[in-house]
Design an enzyme around this catalytic site. Structure first.
Site, PDB file in Angstrom:
ATOM      1  N   GLU A  58       3.809  -2.182   8.068  1.00 32.81           N
ATOM      2  CA  GLU A  58       4.228  -2.542   6.708  1.00 32.81           C
ATOM      3  C   GLU A  58       5.279  -1.597   6.128  1.00 32.81           C
ATOM      4  O   GLU A  58       6.084  -1.996   5.291  1.00 32.81           O
ATOM      5  CB  GLU A  58       3.019  -2.601   5.773  1.00 32.81           C
ATOM      6  CG  GLU A  58       2.102  -3.804   6.015  1.00 32.81           C
ATOM      7  CD  GLU A  58       1.019  -3.535   7.047  1.00 32.81           C
ATOM      8  OE1 GLU A  58       1.112  -2.519   7.771  1.00 32.81           O
ATOM      9  OE2 GLU A  58       0.078  -4.348   7.145  1.00 32.81           O
ATOM     10  N   PHE A 120     -14.469  -5.385   1.726  1.00 35.86           N
ATOM     11  CA  PHE A 120     -13.666  -5.197   2.934  1.00 35.86           C
ATOM     12  C   PHE A 120     -12.174  -5.259   2.597  1.00 35.86           C
ATOM     13  O   PHE A 120     -11.732  -6.179   1.924  1.00 35.86           O
ATOM     14  CB  PHE A 120     -14.015  -6.264   3.978  1.00 35.86           C
ATOM     15  CG  PHE A 120     -13.157  -6.170   5.211  1.00 35.86           C
ATOM     16  CD1 PHE A 120     -13.241  -5.060   6.052  1.00 35.86           C
ATOM     17  CD2 PHE A 120     -12.240  -7.168   5.520  1.00 35.86           C
ATOM     18  CE1 PHE A 120     -12.434  -4.961   7.177  1.00 35.86           C
ATOM     19  CE2 PHE A 120     -11.432  -7.063   6.644  1.00 35.86           C
ATOM     20  CZ  PHE A 120     -11.527  -5.967   7.475  1.00 35.86           C
ATOM     21  N   GLN A 121     -11.442  -4.285   3.050  1.00 36.72           N
ATOM     22  CA  GLN A 121      -9.994  -4.156   2.803  1.00 36.72           C
ATOM     23  C   GLN A 121      -9.643  -4.142   1.317  1.00 36.72           C
ATOM     24  O   GLN A 121      -8.577  -4.594   0.916  1.00 36.72           O
ATOM     25  CB  GLN A 121      -9.202  -5.245   3.543  1.00 36.72           C
ATOM     26  CG  GLN A 121      -9.280  -5.063   5.058  1.00 36.72           C
ATOM     27  CD  GLN A 121      -8.229  -5.835   5.832  1.00 36.72           C
ATOM     28  OE1 GLN A 121      -7.813  -6.909   5.421  1.00 36.72           O
ATOM     29  NE2 GLN A 121      -7.804  -5.289   6.965  1.00 36.72           N
ATOM     30  N   LYS A 170      -7.144 -12.799  -3.917  1.00 40.21           N
ATOM     31  CA  LYS A 170      -7.106 -13.971  -3.045  1.00 40.21           C
ATOM     32  C   LYS A 170      -7.470 -15.259  -3.790  1.00 40.21           C
ATOM     33  O   LYS A 170      -6.896 -16.315  -3.534  1.00 40.21           O
ATOM     34  CB  LYS A 170      -8.042 -13.761  -1.858  1.00 40.21           C
ATOM     35  CG  LYS A 170      -7.875 -14.831  -0.790  1.00 40.21           C
ATOM     36  CD  LYS A 170      -8.667 -14.543   0.462  1.00 40.21           C
ATOM     37  CE  LYS A 170      -8.329 -15.592   1.531  1.00 40.21           C
ATOM     38  NZ  LYS A 170      -9.059 -15.337   2.779  1.00 40.21           N
ATOM     39  N   MET A 487      16.409  20.206  11.152  1.00 38.92           N
ATOM     40  CA  MET A 487      16.524  20.847   9.846  1.00 38.92           C
ATOM     41  C   MET A 487      15.404  21.870   9.652  1.00 38.92           C
ATOM     42  O   MET A 487      15.609  22.924   9.070  1.00 38.92           O
ATOM     43  CB  MET A 487      16.510  19.795   8.733  1.00 38.92           C
ATOM     44  CG  MET A 487      16.881  20.345   7.370  1.00 38.92           C
ATOM     45  SD  MET A 487      18.503  21.131   7.347  1.00 38.92           S
ATOM     46  CE  MET A 487      19.552  19.764   6.830  1.00 38.92           C
TER      47      MET A 487
END
Lengths: 579, 164
Positions: A58, A120-121, A170, A487
């Site tokens: 993502e 969940f999630q 949802k 760096m």
């Protein structure tokens, strides 16, 4: 769009999400499916206007959307699921926020009745994203979806742009529950109404101060790029014959090839840019925010300068450096108003003073002038960037990751056009470069798109080589491979007696084979004479992704580099020389 | 310098969290904070007491303004204003002498005793924060059991308003 006398169309929440994006003119949606957004994905599947790009992580979706916004000026759009999908997007949202990039991020959420139950999630994305967004909202009634999406775009793209997160539980997207759909044409908020035009009195004062200047400089930042004001800035600078410096975010706002351009300023800015700033008596700051990487020690910053500061965000004015003439407004109309006043006044800048000033600047140019030791059998990273700049005629879109390669790209690529240099300036996100290049290439398939990276950064989102294969994204990867986190190593050389704590990249993969494994072309370059043919081969085709693994001098440092705690004009010019 | 900032805020879920989060995120101080809906239920009015030098206060007001849900704001301390804070304070009041002493002190501060038991008095005092501090100081002899303060609410004097 439904007209007023016909009945509005009835759509499910999921269908409204996609339809609203289509009505907003969104062509690509970058994302990754998951439980909470499956209804939306199903709606996406059943139409063809909005196309979805499936990334492999993502974070890459957010960088693709972000880079599209940087190149086009329009908000990029991301769709991710709840929980880990949303948290994976956080780095990309913060990246966009720090650089004021318009972006709309749609995050799935668990069913409304499960929120707060550690479902969940489930994750509190509104809470997590709050400090790194311009605004965030959640859908509480499906019928609000068109309004909320319009509002998200409006907020993201107006005023000082930034990312907006819209959290969608949802149950707001149930396919069998339908609601009347109408996409608002515009939106007005009583609590948000950003200023556009600057205050005329302030603009007048600014023009007077500018014309009186004996040692002027124009300091232009990312606001000129995102505010699409490069043309006005260039016209103003040319009319006055004043020197121009661009920030890291502002590269391309003024053409690098022009004589009036003194280079980038700041920590790794050019000697002449930093000297010009330090000795200036009038600084016109345009869409720049006096970031700590520009000012160095604010107490010692440009002691003689009257500062005119144009910015859309009042909070950026006098935040770190006091502005004597603040102008709040969009840079484009403000610069246009300044040009109009110059026209009207018919007054000219102080020519003799200016001639002396230019003479001084040219003397500074002669001191360092971006020179580096190229007389070695080892390939120098600067030479690679110069070669890329030549072969693409300074017209490619160049994305970068973060580190030495980023600074070399900023210093040695000649950016002559705005929106071509795409890097994570504020947050400094390693892993940005490849997905950013993909976002640009997808939307500008005929352009040369180069990702300048290092062997450290590229591995932070290397999985996206797979996405490139799927969508035929022929980006050119310039991997400046020095075997070190360059760096970090440079700082360890300069401040930690070369104790390389975890800055050595042991067990590097064979990047050529890796590129080939993903179905692309890989070329290794280890000697200076191999560079040109390799670049010619790589840039011969627009469609083929070519991964150039270029082995460069591991000992090279980025110079100039400001002395910590010093004024803007205190710099190391090489390993042995300082101001 | 102490400042009292009044904010008109869209009365939406999360808008208060945004204000509080801003202060935490940018390292600003909150000395007290009160918030409740106004006569227009779509808007809340928030009164925030903070301190900092002029530059910090300027940043605070500018950053607050940037929050999308902030409709309007005003630095009350910049001009004439009235400010009030409410305090409920429970003290031990056992012996007769002790009870008289507490009652006398409450009267001086125009406090009201709003709850009484055999062993305690609960007193309500309204005034500026300084006055409430002084009342606590005056009660130091008595033993304070519990203190609740509302935080400051304020309003500008005269014609000046903070409305839509």
């Amino acid at each position: 769009m439904t007209s007023q006398n016909t009945k509005p169309e009835m759509l499910s929440g999921a269908a409204m999400v996609i339809r609203a994006l289509a009505d907003e003119g969104v062509e690509y949606l970058y994302g990754y499916p998951g439980g909470a957004v499956l209804h939306i994905y199903d709606a996406l599947f059943q139409q063809s206007k909005v196309k979805h790009v499936l990334v492999r992580h993502e974070q890459a979706a957010t960088h693709m959307a972000d880079a599209y916004a940087r190149a086009s000026g329009k908000a990029g759009v991301v769709l991710v699921t709840s929980g880990p999908g949303a948290t994976n997007a956080v780095t990309g949202i913060a990246t966009a926020y720090m650089d004021s990039i318009p972006m709309v991020v749609l995050t799935g959420q668990v069913m409304s009745h499960l929120i707060g139950e550690d479902a969940f999630q489930e994750t509190d994305m509104l809470g997590i994203s709050r400090p790194i967004v311009k605004h965030n909202m959640s859908v509480r009634r499906p019928e609000d979806i068109p309004y909320l999406i319009k509002k998200a775009f409006y907020i993201a793209q107006s005023g000082r742009p930034g990312p907006v997160v819209l959290d969608i539980p949802k149950d707001m997207t149930m396919p069998n529950e339908r609601y009347p759909y109408q996409y608002p044409e515009s939106i007005k908020l009583r609590s948000y109404n950003p200023t556009a035009a600057g205050h005329p009195g302030q603009i007048k004062k600014a023009v007077t101060a500018l014309l009186k200047a004996k040692r002027p400089v124009i300091y232009a930042g990312g606001g000129v790029i995102m505010g699409q004001a490069a043309e006005e800035l260039t016209e103003l600078a040319r009319k006055l014959n004043y020197p121009v410096t661009n920030t890291l975010m502002g590269l391309g706002a003024y053409p690098a090839a022009d004589r009036q351009f003194v280079g980038m300023l700041g920590m790794h800015g050019s000697y002449e840019a930093n000297m010009t700033m330090h000795h200036a008596d009038v600084i016109l700051a345009v869409g720049a925010r006096f970031d700590d990487r520009v000012t160095n020690n604010t107490k010692k910053f440009c002691p003689d300068a009257t500062i005119i500061h144009i910015d859309i965000d009042p909070a950026s004015i006098s935040k770190t450096i006091n502005a004597h003439i603040p102008i709040v407004g969009l840079v484009k109309p403000v610069l246009a108003a300044m040009l109009a006043q110059l026209e009207q006044k018919k007054a000219q800048p102080d020519a003799p003073a200016l001639a002396t000033w230019w003479q001084q600047i040219d003397e500074w140019r002669a001191v360092h002038g971006g020179r580096y030791d190229n007389d070695t059998p080892v390939l120098k990273p600067q030479a690679v960037i110069e070669a890329v700049s030549r072969i693409t005629k300074g017209e490619a879109y160049v994305t970068s990751d973060v580190g030495q390669h980023q600074m070399f790209a900023a210093q040695y690529y000649q950016f002559n056009k705005p929106n071509r240099w795409i890097n994570s300036g504020g947050l400094g996100t390693m892993g940005f470069g490849l997905p950013a290049a993909m976002g640009v290439k997808l939307n500008y398939p005929d352009a040369d798109v180069v990702c300048v990276t290092g062997e450290g950064s590229i591995q932070m989102n290397i999985q996206e080589l797979s996405t490139c294969k799927q969508y035929g994204l022929g980006v050119k990867i310039i991997n400046l491979n020095n075997g070190y986190l360059g760096m970090v190593k440079q700082w360890q050389d300069m401040n930690y007696e070369s104790r390389y704590a975890s800055s050595y990249m042991d067990s590097l993969p064979d990047f050529v084979k890796l590129a080939e494994a993903y179905g692309h072309v890989g070329i290794r370059v280890t000697k200076p004479e191999e560079l040109q043919p390799a670049l010619e081969r790589a840039f011969a085709s627009k469609d083929q992704l070519v991964f150039l693994d270029i082995h460069v001098d591991p000992k090279e440092h980025v110079y100039p580099m400001q002395v910590p705690g010093g004024a803007i004009n205190e710099m190391f010019l090489s390993k042995t020389k300082r101001t | 310098m102490r400042h009292i900032i009044s904010v008109l805020l869209e009365n939406e879920p999360g808008s208060l969290a945004r204000v509080v989060g801003l202060f935490a995120q940018r390292g600003y101080n909150i000395d007290s904070l009160t918030v409740a809906p106004t006569e227009d239920a779509t808007m809340s009015r928030l009164t925030l007491v903070t301190h900092g030098n002029d530059q910090v206060i300027e940043q605070i007001t500018k950053q607050l303004h940037k929050l999308i849900e902030v409709v309007k704001l005003q630095d009350l301390s910049e001009s004439a204003h009235v400010e009030r804070e409410l305090m409920l304070i429970k003290v031990k009041a056992t012996s007769g002498e002790h009870r008289d002493e507490v009652k006398r002190c409450a009267d001086i501060f125009r406090g009201q005793i709003i709850d009484v038991t055999a062993k305690t008095y609960t007193i309500q005092v309204v005034g500026t924060s300084d006055k409430l501090d002084a009342f606590i100081e005056a009660l130091k002899g008595a033993s304070i059991i519990e203190v609740v303060r509302s935080g400051v609410s304020g309003i500008a004097r005269g014609e000046k308003t903070l409305t839509l």
